[in-house]
Design a protein around this motif. Sequence first.
Motif, PDB file in Angstrom:
ATOM      1  N   SER A  35      -6.619  -8.648   6.874  1.00  0.00           N
ATOM      2  CA  SER A  35      -5.868  -7.746   5.820  1.00  0.00           C
ATOM      3  C   SER A  35      -6.353  -8.003   4.521  1.00  0.00           C
ATOM      4  CB  SER A  35      -4.213  -7.794   5.857  1.00  0.00           C
ATOM      5  OG  SER A  35      -3.904  -9.238   5.861  1.00  0.00           O
ATOM      6  N   VAL A  48      -2.704  -4.085   0.962  1.00  0.00           N
ATOM      7  CA  VAL A  48      -3.655  -3.043   0.656  1.00  0.00           C
ATOM      8  C   VAL A  48      -4.150  -2.480   1.890  1.00  0.00           C
ATOM      9  CG1 VAL A  48      -5.963  -2.798  -0.340  1.00  0.00           C
ATOM     10  CG2 VAL A  48      -4.470  -4.204  -1.741  1.00  0.00           C
ATOM     11  N   SER A  49      -4.574  -3.207   2.691  1.00  0.00           N
ATOM     12  CA  SER A  49      -5.141  -2.310   4.100  1.00  0.00           C
ATOM     13  C   SER A  49      -5.148  -3.521   5.111  1.00  0.00           C
ATOM     14  CB  SER A  49      -6.633  -2.112   3.855  1.00  0.00           C
ATOM     15  OG  SER A  49      -7.179  -1.548   4.884  1.00  0.00           O
ATOM     16  N   ASN A  57      -7.558   0.699  11.684  1.00  0.00           N
ATOM     17  CA  ASN A  57      -7.283   0.190  10.369  1.00  0.00           C
ATOM     18  C   ASN A  57      -6.101   1.209   9.970  1.00  0.00           C
ATOM     19  OD1 ASN A  57      -8.436   2.792   9.300  1.00  0.00           O
ATOM     20  ND2 ASN A  57     -10.340   1.762   9.754  1.00  0.00           N
ATOM     21  N   THR A  58      -5.496   0.744   8.649  1.00  0.00           N
ATOM     22  CA  THR A  58      -4.344   0.989   8.018  1.00  0.00           C
ATOM     23  C   THR A  58      -4.683   0.894   6.437  1.00  0.00           C
ATOM     24  OG1 THR A  58      -3.000  -0.856   8.333  1.00  0.00           O
ATOM     25  CG2 THR A  58      -2.890   0.931  10.013  1.00  0.00           C
ATOM     26  N   TYR A  59      -3.961   1.647   5.698  1.00  0.00           N
ATOM     27  CA  TYR A  59      -3.918   1.625   4.248  1.00  0.00           C
ATOM     28  C   TYR A  59      -2.921   1.995   3.519  1.00  0.00           C
ATOM     29  CZ  TYR A  59      -8.935   2.008   5.230  1.00  0.00           C
ATOM     30  OH  TYR A  59     -10.459   1.809   5.823  1.00  0.00           O
ATOM     31  N   LYS A  64      -5.290   4.879  -0.214  1.00  0.00           N
ATOM     32  CA  LYS A  64      -5.827   5.594   0.942  1.00  0.00           C
ATOM     33  C   LYS A  64      -6.656   6.769   0.466  1.00  0.00           C
ATOM     34  CE  LYS A  64      -2.681   6.302   3.999  1.00  0.00           C
ATOM     35  NZ  LYS A  64      -1.829   6.661   4.635  1.00  0.00           N
ATOM     36  N   PHE A  67     -10.506   3.341  -0.645  1.00  0.00           N
ATOM     37  CA  PHE A  67     -10.701   2.212  -0.121  1.00  0.00           C
ATOM     38  C   PHE A  67     -11.106   2.348   1.468  1.00  0.00           C
ATOM     39  CE2 PHE A  67      -8.428  -0.855  -3.364  1.00  0.00           C
ATOM     40  CZ  PHE A  67      -8.931  -0.172  -4.324  1.00  0.00           C
ATOM     41  N   THR A  68     -12.071   1.548   1.982  1.00  0.00           N
ATOM     42  CA  THR A  68     -12.456   1.374   3.180  1.00  0.00           C
ATOM     43  C   THR A  68     -12.692  -0.010   3.716  1.00  0.00           C
ATOM     44  OG1 THR A  68     -13.684   3.590   3.141  1.00  0.00           O
ATOM     45  CG2 THR A  68     -13.958   2.224   5.079  1.00  0.00           C
ATOM     46  N   ILE A  69     -11.772  -0.210   4.720  1.00  0.00           N
ATOM     47  CA  ILE A  69     -11.784  -1.730   5.377  1.00  0.00           C
ATOM     48  C   ILE A  69     -12.736  -1.719   6.527  1.00  0.00           C
ATOM     49  CG2 ILE A  69      -9.898  -1.327   6.775  1.00  0.00           C
ATOM     50  CD1 ILE A  69      -9.216  -4.309   6.221  1.00  0.00           C
ATOM     51  N   LEU A  80     -14.206  -5.006   2.069  1.00  0.00           N
ATOM     52  CA  LEU A  80     -13.434  -3.942   1.358  1.00  0.00           C
ATOM     53  C   LEU A  80     -14.105  -3.010   0.231  1.00  0.00           C
ATOM     54  CD1 LEU A  80     -10.503  -2.620   1.494  1.00  0.00           C
ATOM     55  CD2 LEU A  80     -10.035  -3.927  -0.420  1.00  0.00           C
TER      56      LEU A  80
END
Length: 112
Positions: A35, A48-49, A57-59, A64, A67-69, A80
């Motif tokens: 995370s 954050v994520s 994944n979750t944000y 949302k 951002f992209t994890i 990130l």
Amino acid sequence: HVQLVESGGGSVQPGGSLRLSCAASGFTFSDAGMSWHRQAPGKDLEWVSGIYSDGGNTYADSVKGRFTISRDNAKNTLYLQMNSLKPEDTAVYYCAARSIGAWGQGTQVTVS
């Protein structure tokens, strides 16, 4: 020993992008949920994520769509990607493997 080392922070103008990296060692990275968290000046630590070992994944609502994890298990690295940055994204960003109590030292992101 377990170690998480963040990099990629810096200063950027609003609307800009940054990519944070978190290099992991000392544990089986591919098995770990990971995370990102952040702490702005004078505020509490904020999640954050998150990304599961299977890549799900979750944000947080605040990031949302911006951002992209992601993770590269071959490189034991968490990422990130942060786009459309806002001044309110300014914070120290930390990566974590909370299931084993591991946290990085943090990397500063400043948007102004």
